[in-house]
Design a protein around this motif. Structure first.
Motif, mmCIF file in Angstrom:
data_model
loop_
_atom_site.group_PDB
_atom_site.id
_atom_site.type_symbol
_atom_site.label_atom_id
_atom_site.label_comp_id
_atom_site.label_asym_id
_atom_site.label_seq_id
_atom_site.Cartn_x
_atom_site.Cartn_y
_atom_site.Cartn_z
ATOM 1 N N TYR A 183 8.704 3.393 -9.790
ATOM 2 C CA TYR A 183 7.695 3.602 -10.817
ATOM 3 C C TYR A 183 6.916 4.907 -10.665
ATOM 4 C CZ TYR A 183 8.861 -1.122 -12.065
ATOM 5 O OH TYR A 183 9.548 -2.239 -12.448
ATOM 6 N N GLY A 184 7.268 5.726 -9.688
ATOM 7 C CA GLY A 184 6.622 7.023 -9.521
ATOM 8 C C GLY A 184 5.144 6.899 -9.194
ATOM 9 N N THR A 185 4.371 7.899 -9.612
ATOM 10 C CA THR A 185 2.946 7.930 -9.336
ATOM 11 C C THR A 185 2.279 6.653 -9.831
ATOM 12 O OG1 THR A 185 2.954 10.322 -9.509
ATOM 13 C CG2 THR A 185 0.815 9.233 -9.683
ATOM 14 N N GLY A 186 1.519 6.020 -8.957
ATOM 15 C CA GLY A 186 0.828 4.782 -9.307
ATOM 16 C C GLY A 186 1.622 3.533 -8.949
ATOM 17 N N ASP A 234 9.986 -2.722 -5.800
ATOM 18 C CA ASP A 234 8.912 -1.853 -6.293
ATOM 19 C C ASP A 234 8.198 -2.539 -7.438
ATOM 20 O OD1 ASP A 234 9.589 0.221 -4.514
ATOM 21 O OD2 ASP A 234 11.030 1.068 -5.916
ATOM 22 N N THR A 235 6.921 -2.249 -7.586
ATOM 23 C CA THR A 235 6.126 -2.785 -8.684
ATOM 24 C C THR A 235 5.362 -1.645 -9.337
ATOM 25 O OG1 THR A 235 4.260 -3.276 -7.234
ATOM 26 C CG2 THR A 235 5.870 -5.036 -7.554
ATOM 27 N N PRO A 236 5.042 -1.800 -10.636
ATOM 28 C CA PRO A 236 4.266 -0.752 -11.297
ATOM 29 C C PRO A 236 2.807 -0.804 -10.848
ATOM 30 C CG PRO A 236 4.676 -2.555 -12.804
ATOM 31 C CD PRO A 236 5.437 -2.864 -11.537
ATOM 32 N N GLU A 237 2.075 0.208 -11.217
ATOM 33 C CA GLU A 237 0.641 0.261 -10.959
ATOM 34 C C GLU A 237 0.007 -1.002 -11.551
ATOM 35 O OE1 GLU A 237 -3.073 3.247 -11.991
ATOM 36 O OE2 GLU A 237 -1.072 3.729 -12.681
ATOM 37 N N PRO A 238 -0.952 -1.625 -10.839
ATOM 38 C CA PRO A 238 -1.616 -2.808 -11.402
ATOM 39 C C PRO A 238 -2.190 -2.495 -12.783
ATOM 40 C CG PRO A 238 -2.239 -2.499 -9.111
ATOM 41 C CD PRO A 238 -1.436 -1.280 -9.519
ATOM 42 N N GLY A 239 -1.979 -3.406 -13.706
ATOM 43 C CA GLY A 239 -2.465 -3.211 -15.067
ATOM 44 C C GLY A 239 -1.506 -2.443 -15.954
ATOM 45 N N ARG A 240 -0.375 -1.990 -15.379
ATOM 46 C CA ARG A 240 0.655 -1.246 -16.129
ATOM 47 C C ARG A 240 1.962 -1.991 -16.043
ATOM 48 N NH1 ARG A 240 1.545 4.711 -14.230
ATOM 49 N NH2 ARG A 240 3.530 4.681 -15.293
ATOM 50 N N ALA A 241 2.613 -2.213 -17.110
ATOM 51 C CA ALA A 241 3.888 -2.931 -17.061
ATOM 52 C C ALA A 241 5.049 -2.030 -17.340
ATOM 53 C CB ALA A 241 3.891 -4.088 -18.042
#
Length: 95
Positions: free
Chosen positions: A65-68, A88-95
């Motif tokens: 997911y890159g940055t964040g 890997d997971t995305p930045e919290p609050g971002r899907a």
């Protein structure tokens, strides 16, 4: 990431300054195994018993997911000094 990049990461402590990346005496570390942070050491000094039983989501721009984004690592069964990458997971609050 190529093999030269991977060699640069080995033995470094996750989150430490690039000028002083190595482990310090008297600290406790877990080795990160697999995934984007493979070979890095995670400082777990002072962690309360059970604090990391479920692992940790470590911020990194090197994952899917890159940055964040976050790389999830969990303690290896029978070998808590090595933590396995579980995705890997995305930045919290971002899907």
């Amino acid at each position: 990431m190529d093999s030269d990049d991977e060699q640069l990461l080995r033995g470094r402590v996750y989150g430490r300054d690039h000028e002083d990346p190595g482990p310090k005496p008297g600290r406790s570390y877990a080795e990160l195994v697999g995934g984007p942070l493979d070979g890095l050491l995670l400082d777990i000094t002072g962690a309360a018993p059970g604090e990391f039983d479920e692992g940790a989501d470590l911020p990194t721009e090197l994952g899917r997911y890159g940055t964040g984004g976050r790389a999830r690592y969990v303690p290896r069964a029978g070998d808590p000094g090595r933590w396995e990458w579980s995705g890997d997971t995305p930045e919290p609050g971002r899907a």
